[in-house]
Write a protein that holds these residues in place. Structure first.
Motif, PDB file in Angstrom:
ATOM      1  N   SER A  28      -1.128  -6.785  -6.989  1.00  0.00           N
ATOM      2  CA  SER A  28      -1.761  -7.939  -6.355  1.00  0.00           C
ATOM      3  C   SER A  28      -1.809  -9.082  -7.356  1.00  0.00           C
ATOM      4  O   SER A  28      -1.455  -8.914  -8.511  1.00  0.00           O
ATOM      5  CB  SER A  28      -3.166  -7.584  -5.875  1.00  0.00           C
ATOM      6  N   LYS A  68      -1.249 -13.229  -3.205  1.00  0.00           N
ATOM      7  CA  LYS A  68      -2.079 -12.757  -2.100  1.00  0.00           C
ATOM      8  C   LYS A  68      -3.199 -11.938  -2.718  1.00  0.00           C
ATOM      9  O   LYS A  68      -2.977 -10.842  -3.208  1.00  0.00           O
ATOM     10  CB  LYS A  68      -1.286 -11.919  -1.113  1.00  0.00           C
ATOM     11  N   SER A  69      -4.372 -12.484  -2.714  1.00  0.00           N
ATOM     12  CA  SER A  69      -5.473 -11.846  -3.440  1.00  0.00           C
ATOM     13  C   SER A  69      -6.139 -10.726  -2.662  1.00  0.00           C
ATOM     14  O   SER A  69      -6.859  -9.924  -3.235  1.00  0.00           O
ATOM     15  CB  SER A  69      -6.514 -12.895  -3.821  1.00  0.00           C
ATOM     16  N   THR A  70      -5.907 -10.657  -1.358  1.00  0.00           N
ATOM     17  CA  THR A  70      -6.642  -9.679  -0.564  1.00  0.00           C
ATOM     18  C   THR A  70      -5.911  -8.357  -0.372  1.00  0.00           C
ATOM     19  O   THR A  70      -6.495  -7.405   0.114  1.00  0.00           O
ATOM     20  CB  THR A  70      -6.958 -10.256   0.821  1.00  0.00           C
ATOM     21  N   ASP A  71      -4.654  -8.285  -0.718  1.00  0.00           N
ATOM     22  CA  ASP A  71      -3.857  -7.081  -0.446  1.00  0.00           C
ATOM     23  C   ASP A  71      -3.452  -6.406  -1.741  1.00  0.00           C
ATOM     24  O   ASP A  71      -2.782  -6.987  -2.570  1.00  0.00           O
ATOM     25  CB  ASP A  71      -2.620  -7.456   0.366  1.00  0.00           C
ATOM     26  N   LYS A  72      -3.844  -5.152  -1.893  1.00  0.00           N
ATOM     27  CA  LYS A  72      -3.484  -4.395  -3.099  1.00  0.00           C
ATOM     28  C   LYS A  72      -2.014  -3.991  -3.106  1.00  0.00           C
ATOM     29  O   LYS A  72      -1.487  -3.604  -4.122  1.00  0.00           O
ATOM     30  CB  LYS A  72      -4.360  -3.143  -3.205  1.00  0.00           C
TER      31      LYS A  72
END
Length: 99
Positions: A28, A68-72
């Motif tokens: 991420s 994309k900070s929300t998806d690992k």
């Protein structure tokens, strides 16, 4: 022969640290994305297809930096969308155009 070995050693010494940064791409955060230059895809389109956000485009349309900070599993999504390389954005700095 000695010059050839010296040159080969210098190339390996230069490439090993760079490539080792990308053996395990970041899952991420900001990543450099490269797509097949002959494939017709643009790196920005691949980032968008993976629900990412374009941070910086490159001189060439097949190189970009996205986040994309929300998806690992952002790197996985990029590969599924058509990326052939996902790695540290530090490596893409030399391919970027300061606009």
């Amino acid at each position: 022969m000695r010059k050839l070995l010296t040159a080969a050693g210098m190339i390996v010494a230069f490439l090993v640290p760079i490539l080792s940064l990308n053996l395990f791409p970041p899952r991420s955060g900001a990543v450099a994305v490269i797509v097949n230059p002959l494939g017709g895809l643009r790196a920005a389109d691949v980032i968008a297809a993976a629900d990412g956000r374009l941070l910086r485009g490159g001189v060439w349309p097949w190189i970009a930096v996205g986040i994309k900070s929300t998806d690992k599993n952002f790197a996985e999504a990029l590969f599924k969308a058509g990326a052939i390389f996902v790695g540290s954005p530090i490596l893409a700095v030399g391919c970027q155009n300061a606009r």
